[in-house]
Write a protein that holds these residues in place. Structure first.
Motif, PDB file in Angstrom:
ATOM      1  N   GLN A  43     -24.916 -56.803 107.111  1.00 55.53           N
ATOM      2  CA  GLN A  43     -23.856 -56.151 106.341  1.00 55.53           C
ATOM      3  C   GLN A  43     -23.381 -56.999 105.173  1.00 55.53           C
ATOM      4  O   GLN A  43     -23.169 -56.500 104.071  1.00 55.53           O
ATOM      5  N   GLY A  44     -23.203 -58.277 105.436  1.00 56.24           N
ATOM      6  CA  GLY A  44     -22.647 -59.143 104.394  1.00 56.24           C
ATOM      7  C   GLY A  44     -23.509 -59.176 103.139  1.00 56.24           C
ATOM      8  O   GLY A  44     -23.000 -59.063 102.022  1.00 56.24           O
ATOM      9  N   LEU A  45     -24.823 -59.298 103.327  1.00 57.75           N
ATOM     10  CA  LEU A  45     -25.696 -59.347 102.164  1.00 57.75           C
ATOM     11  C   LEU A  45     -25.765 -57.999 101.459  1.00 57.75           C
ATOM     12  O   LEU A  45     -25.851 -57.930 100.234  1.00 57.75           O
ATOM     13  N   THR A  46     -25.740 -56.908 102.234  1.00 57.21           N
ATOM     14  CA  THR A  46     -25.747 -55.580 101.616  1.00 57.21           C
ATOM     15  C   THR A  46     -24.550 -55.412 100.692  1.00 57.21           C
ATOM     16  O   THR A  46     -24.677 -54.929  99.561  1.00 57.21           O
ATOM     17  N   HIS A  47     -23.371 -55.804 101.158  1.00 62.54           N
ATOM     18  CA  HIS A  47     -22.174 -55.668 100.334  1.00 62.54           C
ATOM     19  C   HIS A  47     -22.200 -56.614  99.134  1.00 62.54           C
ATOM     20  O   HIS A  47     -21.752 -56.247  98.050  1.00 62.54           O
ATOM     21  N   LEU A  48     -22.719 -57.815  99.323  1.00 61.38           N
ATOM     22  CA  LEU A  48     -22.817 -58.759  98.215  1.00 61.38           C
ATOM     23  C   LEU A  48     -23.736 -58.213  97.125  1.00 61.38           C
ATOM     24  O   LEU A  48     -23.381 -58.185  95.936  1.00 61.38           O
ATOM     25  N   ILE A  49     -24.928 -57.773  97.517  1.00 62.88           N
ATOM     26  CA  ILE A  49     -25.888 -57.239  96.545  1.00 62.88           C
ATOM     27  C   ILE A  49     -25.323 -56.003  95.860  1.00 62.88           C
ATOM     28  O   ILE A  49     -25.460 -55.816  94.644  1.00 62.88           O
ATOM     29  N   ALA A  50     -24.661 -55.136  96.630  1.00 66.74           N
ATOM     30  CA  ALA A  50     -24.064 -53.932  96.052  1.00 66.74           C
ATOM     31  C   ALA A  50     -23.014 -54.292  95.006  1.00 66.74           C
ATOM     32  O   ALA A  50     -22.966 -53.695  93.917  1.00 66.74           O
ATOM     33  N   LYS A  51     -22.176 -55.278  95.300  1.00 61.08           N
ATOM     34  CA  LYS A  51     -21.145 -55.678  94.337  1.00 61.08           C
ATOM     35  C   LYS A  51     -21.766 -56.215  93.051  1.00 61.08           C
ATOM     36  O   LYS A  51     -21.314 -55.892  91.942  1.00 61.08           O
TER      37      LYS A  51
ATOM     38  N   LEU B 249     -24.773 -55.572  91.831  1.00 61.91           N
ATOM     39  CA  LEU B 249     -25.424 -54.495  91.083  1.00 61.91           C
ATOM     40  C   LEU B 249     -24.400 -53.585  90.410  1.00 61.91           C
ATOM     41  O   LEU B 249     -24.609 -53.135  89.277  1.00 61.91           O
ATOM     42  N   MET B 250     -23.284 -53.318  91.077  1.00 57.97           N
ATOM     43  CA  MET B 250     -22.259 -52.467  90.463  1.00 57.97           C
ATOM     44  C   MET B 250     -21.653 -53.135  89.235  1.00 57.97           C
ATOM     45  O   MET B 250     -21.274 -52.461  88.280  1.00 57.97           O
ATOM     46  N   ARG B 251     -21.620 -54.472  89.245  1.00 63.35           N
ATOM     47  CA  ARG B 251     -21.104 -55.188  88.073  1.00 63.35           C
ATOM     48  C   ARG B 251     -22.099 -55.160  86.918  1.00 63.35           C
ATOM     49  O   ARG B 251     -21.742 -55.460  85.778  1.00 63.35           O
ATOM     50  N   MET B 252     -23.353 -54.812  87.205  1.00 63.02           N
ATOM     51  CA  MET B 252     -24.378 -54.723  86.165  1.00 63.02           C
ATOM     52  C   MET B 252     -24.541 -53.304  85.630  1.00 63.02           C
ATOM     53  O   MET B 252     -25.389 -53.061  84.773  1.00 63.02           O
ATOM     54  N   GLU B 253     -23.756 -52.360  86.112  1.00 66.70           N
ATOM     55  CA  GLU B 253     -23.874 -50.975  85.652  1.00 66.70           C
ATOM     56  C   GLU B 253     -23.518 -50.862  84.161  1.00 66.70           C
ATOM     57  O   GLU B 253     -22.726 -51.670  83.662  1.00 66.70           O
ATOM     58  N   PRO B 254     -24.126 -49.894  83.426  1.00 60.53           N
ATOM     59  CA  PRO B 254     -24.999 -48.826  83.930  1.00 60.53           C
ATOM     60  C   PRO B 254     -26.406 -49.335  84.229  1.00 60.53           C
ATOM     61  O   PRO B 254     -26.965 -50.137  83.472  1.00 60.53           O
ATOM     62  N   LEU B 255     -26.966 -48.834  85.343  1.00 59.97           N
ATOM     63  CA  LEU B 255     -28.301 -49.209  85.774  1.00 59.97           C
ATOM     64  C   LEU B 255     -29.286 -48.078  85.477  1.00 59.97           C
ATOM     65  O   LEU B 255     -28.877 -46.934  85.282  1.00 59.97           O
ATOM     66  N   PRO B 256     -30.582 -48.377  85.427  1.00 58.11           N
ATOM     67  CA  PRO B 256     -31.561 -47.331  85.112  1.00 58.11           C
ATOM     68  C   PRO B 256     -31.527 -46.184  86.124  1.00 58.11           C
ATOM     69  O   PRO B 256     -31.312 -46.398  87.317  1.00 58.11           O
TER      70      PRO B 256
ATOM     71  N   ASP C  82     -35.079 -47.287  93.796  1.00 60.69           N
ATOM     72  CA  ASP C  82     -34.331 -46.110  94.262  1.00 60.69           C
ATOM     73  C   ASP C  82     -33.763 -46.347  95.653  1.00 60.69           C
ATOM     74  O   ASP C  82     -32.628 -45.951  95.953  1.00 60.69           O
ATOM     75  N   LEU C  83     -34.532 -46.995  96.533  1.00 60.07           N
ATOM     76  CA  LEU C  83     -34.048 -47.269  97.888  1.00 60.07           C
ATOM     77  C   LEU C  83     -32.890 -48.266  97.861  1.00 60.07           C
ATOM     78  O   LEU C  83     -31.923 -48.118  98.620  1.00 60.07           O
ATOM     79  N   ILE C  84     -32.989 -49.263  96.978  1.00 60.27           N
ATOM     80  CA  ILE C  84     -31.877 -50.208  96.845  1.00 60.27           C
ATOM     81  C   ILE C  84     -30.617 -49.478  96.385  1.00 60.27           C
ATOM     82  O   ILE C  84     -29.519 -49.708  96.898  1.00 60.27           O
ATOM     83  N   MET C  85     -30.755 -48.565  95.443  1.00 59.48           N
ATOM     84  CA  MET C  85     -29.602 -47.839  94.943  1.00 59.48           C
ATOM     85  C   MET C  85     -29.031 -46.880  96.002  1.00 59.48           C
ATOM     86  O   MET C  85     -27.830 -46.627  96.029  1.00 59.48           O
ATOM     87  N   GLN C  86     -29.890 -46.362  96.870  1.00 63.79           N
ATOM     88  CA  GLN C  86     -29.377 -45.563  97.985  1.00 63.79           C
ATOM     89  C   GLN C  86     -28.503 -46.425  98.884  1.00 63.79           C
ATOM     90  O   GLN C  86     -27.448 -45.981  99.356  1.00 63.79           O
ATOM     91  N   ALA C  87     -28.945 -47.644  99.149  1.00 71.30           N
ATOM     92  CA  ALA C  87     -28.151 -48.563  99.969  1.00 71.30           C
ATOM     93  C   ALA C  87     -26.820 -48.885  99.297  1.00 71.30           C
ATOM     94  O   ALA C  87     -25.772 -48.942  99.948  1.00 71.30           O
ATOM     95  N   VAL C  88     -26.857 -49.096  97.987  1.00 70.05           N
ATOM     96  CA  VAL C  88     -25.609 -49.343  97.244  1.00 70.05           C
ATOM     97  C   VAL C  88     -24.678 -48.154  97.374  1.00 70.05           C
ATOM     98  O   VAL C  88     -23.468 -48.292  97.597  1.00 70.05           O
ATOM     99  N   GLY C  89     -25.231 -46.940  97.251  1.00 76.34           N
ATOM    100  CA  GLY C  89     -24.413 -45.742  97.364  1.00 76.34           C
ATOM    101  C   GLY C  89     -23.747 -45.598  98.708  1.00 76.34           C
ATOM    102  O   GLY C  89     -22.647 -45.050  98.815  1.00 76.34           O
TER     103      GLY C  89
END
Length: 273
Positions: free
Chosen positions: A172-180, A182-189, A198-205
């Protein structure tokens, strides 16, 4: 928990998004009541009750943020009946287990649980999803796990609070870290993407809209999370400055380093002090 035919009443304390999800799947099997200062819209099959009435049920599920658990435990302790079963559903287990062990009277049993899913990941049903079940006090944890498996179809994993937190710090910890990050790098492709992206972005969602209390628990209340973050960020920094062929690449000069934040800088900025 008990066989459905006995129908002990379950009191849910905390009726936010996860409390409501839980009620949706439990109400065919048990009479339910719920207490929450901000209960929201009524749900069929769930009675609104006072804190005292919810705490007087044979089974009590604490669906409150981990940060509020100590206060809730203190509030319900005088109202718990002998032999009652108290469970929590927090995202970390070591701290909640200790809070309940210390704060709840000796005449109640305690099982700490963590459903490894939320409203987003359970929108198509909960069958096959995972839930951790940690015995804290009393012998009923295997019965809880058996009900969750046989009746709700969950993959119930019997474990200890410490073992849970060790694995969750990474899962969980790494999922939330990576999501944060990536969200700071938005807009993403969104158009020119690979299947893996796409699978990584599903996890972020899936974690983007987590309640603040959930994120705080995962990032700060898990005693093993800081070391996992440090290790991940150190490895990321090594990878950033490694040549493709594995030979060390020259580090950028100080001026460039100041202009381009490191992974550590981004992480420090994203977590409140």
């Amino acid at each position: 928990m008990f066989p459905a035919s006995n129908q002990p009443r379950i009191g849910i304390i905390g009726f936010g998004a996860f409390g409501r999800l839980m009620a949706q799947h439990l109400r065919p099997h048990f009479p339910l009541c719920a207490h929450d200062p901000d209960l929201g819209a009524a749900m069929e099959g769930v009675a609104r009750v006072s804190l005292q009435d919810a705490a007087a049920c044979p089974i009590i599920v604490l669906a409150t943020p981990v940060g509020a658990l100590a206060e809730v435990v203190e509030s319900i302790a005088p109202h718990l009946a002998p032999g009652a079963l108290v469970l929590d559903v927090g995202s970390v287990k070591s701290i909640p287990a200790e809070i309940m062990r210390r704060g709840l009277p000796a005449h109640v049993e305690i099982v700490a649980t963590h459903p490894l899913f939320g409203p987003q990941s359970a929108r198509d049903g909960i069958r096959g999803l995972k839930i951790a079940v940690c015995p804290v006090r009393g012998p009923r944890a295997p019965r809880v796990a058996a009900f969750l498996r046989r009746v709700l179809g969950l993959d119930a994993i019997l474990t200890t609070p410490e073992a849970h937190d060790r694995e969750a710090a990474m899962a969980q910890g790494l999922t939330h870290l990576i999501a944060k990050l990536l969200m700071r790098m938005e807009p993403l492709p969104t158009r020119m993407t690979t299947r893996s992206f796409d699978l990584i972005m599903q996890a972020v969602g899936m974690v983007r809209d987590d309640a603040p209390g959930v994120s705080r628990a995962i990032e700060h209340a898990n005693p093993f999370a800081p070391e996992v973050r440090r290790r991940f960020l150190a490895l990321a920094a090594e990878a950033e400055f490694s040549a493709v062929d594995g030979a060390p690449a020259p580090r950028p000069n100080a001026a460039i380093s100041r202009e381009k934040p490191t992974w550590q800088d981004v992480w420090r900025e994203s977590v409140p002090s």
